[in-house]
Design an enzyme around this catalytic site. Structure first.
Site, PDB file in Angstrom:
ATOM      1  N   PRO A 109       0.831  -1.210   0.000  1.00 38.03           N
ATOM      2  CA  PRO A 109       0.000   0.000   0.000  1.00 38.03           C
ATOM      3  C   PRO A 109       0.862   1.255   0.000  1.00 38.03           C
ATOM      4  O   PRO A 109       1.769   1.368   0.831  1.00 38.03           O
ATOM      5  CB  PRO A 109      -0.795  -0.105   1.313  1.00 38.03           C
ATOM      6  CG  PRO A 109      -0.028  -1.047   2.172  1.00 38.03           C
ATOM      7  CD  PRO A 109       0.714  -1.982   1.249  1.00 38.03           C
ATOM      8  N   PRO A 110       0.659   2.178  -0.953  1.00 38.45           N
ATOM      9  CA  PRO A 110       1.467   3.395  -0.968  1.00 38.45           C
ATOM     10  C   PRO A 110       1.362   4.124   0.369  1.00 38.45           C
ATOM     11  O   PRO A 110       0.282   4.222   0.947  1.00 38.45           O
ATOM     12  CB  PRO A 110       0.840   4.215  -2.096  1.00 38.45           C
ATOM     13  CG  PRO A 110       0.153   3.214  -2.970  1.00 38.45           C
ATOM     14  CD  PRO A 110      -0.304   2.129  -2.057  1.00 38.45           C
ATOM     15  N   CYS A 111       2.512   4.587   0.875  1.00 37.62           N
ATOM     16  CA  CYS A 111       2.543   5.244   2.187  1.00 37.62           C
ATOM     17  C   CYS A 111       3.623   6.305   2.152  1.00 37.62           C
ATOM     18  O   CYS A 111       4.724   6.071   1.661  1.00 37.62           O
ATOM     19  CB  CYS A 111       2.874   4.200   3.246  1.00 37.62           C
ATOM     20  SG  CYS A 111       3.139   4.875   4.891  1.00 37.62           S
ATOM     21  N   GLN A 112       3.314   7.508   2.621  1.00 43.58           N
ATOM     22  CA  GLN A 112       4.320   8.571   2.639  1.00 43.58           C
ATOM     23  C   GLN A 112       4.628   8.990   4.069  1.00 43.58           C
ATOM     24  O   GLN A 112       3.780   8.874   4.936  1.00 43.58           O
ATOM     25  CB  GLN A 112       3.826   9.812   1.883  1.00 43.58           C
ATOM     26  CG  GLN A 112       3.793   9.652   0.385  1.00 43.58           C
ATOM     27  CD  GLN A 112       2.387   9.847  -0.153  1.00 43.58           C
ATOM     28  OE1 GLN A 112       1.638  10.628   0.404  1.00 43.58           O
ATOM     29  NE2 GLN A 112       2.065   9.118  -1.201  1.00 43.58           N
TER      30      GLN A 112
END
Ligand code: SAM
Length: 395
Positions: free
Chosen positions: A82-85
């Site tokens: 899952p994209p996470c910043q």
């Protein structure tokens, strides 16, 4: 012989699914991706074109996962990145922050589908984001729904990938112990992140050090020496010699030509500037600048800008910028140009038949985003091991 069923969330062009399909255990058991989901249309098309399974091209949320579970489940395995910043979540719970919504969506998918094993893949900073809060809450969530949880940083070059790419893996298991492939430890033998505190500087120093001799199987040259030389702007989709090693045999198995062996064009002055850069050095390095005419010297850039790859070592991390020398360490070791699309794909350990659909920019992004298939294979083998074992030392 059993085929364990996997759900690939945030599946992209299919690097992880392809890799997991190559894994098998001593009894011939394998893993098949039974369903994949991603929101990006061209990546879904690439996935289907190469792997023969049409991903569901919709945003991942609880309703979709429930539907998928009814129609395609049950799943033994769930994987995904899952994209996470990194950002600050001052005060509140990290998982309540909408910007972490995709990490929560991934966890909810685990809660709904209840696989034996799940693997969450992410950037190396994941454990330190939000002062460690997001990691802590993910572990807490997964434990609450019945999983034993561990995380580690792995180095892809220790799993047969010709690239020094580091990724964070968090694994939950209801079966046996998961052995992390190519886990990176501090020289002392301590896991880098076990105590939850990270000295970023110490980490970087360690990461730029070369692992011990013999631990990394393949170099950039091993991965590409059978491809023809290219000038900037040129395309040559043929082999220049027979396969020279097992890695080249793997790339070429099932392929008649190296698709997309194509290098983007550069201006004349830029090609001349590249000719002054030795392997492992950058045009921003004062020593290198002294050797080149003043009008060619670039004046600014990032840490990795205008750097030439070392042929006799695994490649640096392939990002979406691997055809742009001003933004990445991506200049060919001996040719005055950025990497071709196929060289980038080979550094990521994609076979030559794997056909990336879309524009050159879309191809770069799909390649740079992917889990290297040979790392995916090693992850798949560890999952099969975990399924075949019973409990041991998991806390
Ligand atoms: C790091 S890439 C995954 C790469 C993939 N695991 C592979 O090995 O090729 C992350 C993917 O998340 C997808 N994505 C981002 N937001 C999404 C959403 N809301 N729902 C579904 N997919 C999403 C992106 O389109 C991207 O392909």
């Amino acid at each position: 012989m059993k085929k364990y069923r996997s759900l690939d969330l945030f599946s992209g062009c299919g690097g992880l699914s392809l890799g997991m399909s190559l894994a098998s255990d001593n009894n011939g058991n394998k893993i098949e991706t039974a369903c994949a989901i991603d929101i990006w249309e061209i990546a879904c098309k690439t996935f289907e074109h190469n792997l023969g399974l049409k991903p569901i091209c919709e945003p991942i949320d609880d309703d979709l996962v429930r539907k998928v579970n009814q129609q395609h489940g049950p799943f033994d395995i769930v994987v995904g990145g899952p994209p996470c910043q990194g950002f600050s979540t001052a005060g509140k719970r990290a998982l309540d922050d909408k910007r972490n919504g995709l990490v929560l969506a991934f966890l909810r998918a685990i809660e709904i589908t209840k696989p034996k094993v799940f693997v969450m893949e992410n950037v190396t900073g994941f454990k330190t984001y939000q002062n460690g809060k997001i990691h802590e809450e993910v572990v807490e969530f997964a434990k609450k729904i019945g999983y034993q949880v561990r995380s580690a940083i792995v180095l892809a070059s220790l799993s047969g990938v010709p690239q020094r790419r580091r990724r964070f893996l968090l694994v939950g298991s209801k079966v046996g112990t998961f052995r992390f492939p190519g886990e990176v430890k501090l020289p002392s033998g301590e896991n880098l992140f076990n105590d939850g505190t990270v000295d970023a500087l110490a980490l970087e120093k360690f990461f730029v050090q070369k692992p011990e001799d013999g631990q990394e199987k393949w170099t950039f040259n091993d991965a590409t020496s059978d491809l023809p030389a290219l000038a900037a702007g040129e395309r040559l989709e043929k082999y220049r010699s027979s396969a020279k090693n097992e890695l080249q045999k793997y790339y070429r198995n099932g392929s008649t030509k190296p698709l997309d062996h194509f290098a983007v064009g550069h201006k004349e002055y830029f090609i001349e500037m590249l000719s002054y850069i030795p392997q492992g050095k950058s045009a921003l390095d004062p020593e290198v600048q002294r050797t080149m005419p003043e009008n060619l010297r670039p004046t600014s850039g990032f840490k990795n800008s205008y750097q030439r790859i070392i042929g006799d070592a695994p490649s640096p991390t392939i990002t979406r910028n691997f055809t742009t020398p001003s933004s990445a360490n991506c200049i060919h070791p001996t040719q005055d140009r950025a990497l071709s699309i196929r060289e980038g794909a080979r550094c990521q350990s994609f076979p030559d038949w794997f056909d990336f659909l879309g524009t050159t920019d879309e191809k770069r992004l799909q390649i740079g985003n992917a889990v290297p298939p040979l790392l995916g294979k090693a992850i798949g083998e560890s999952i099969l091991d975990a399924i075949n074992q019973t409990w041991d030392e998991w806390e």
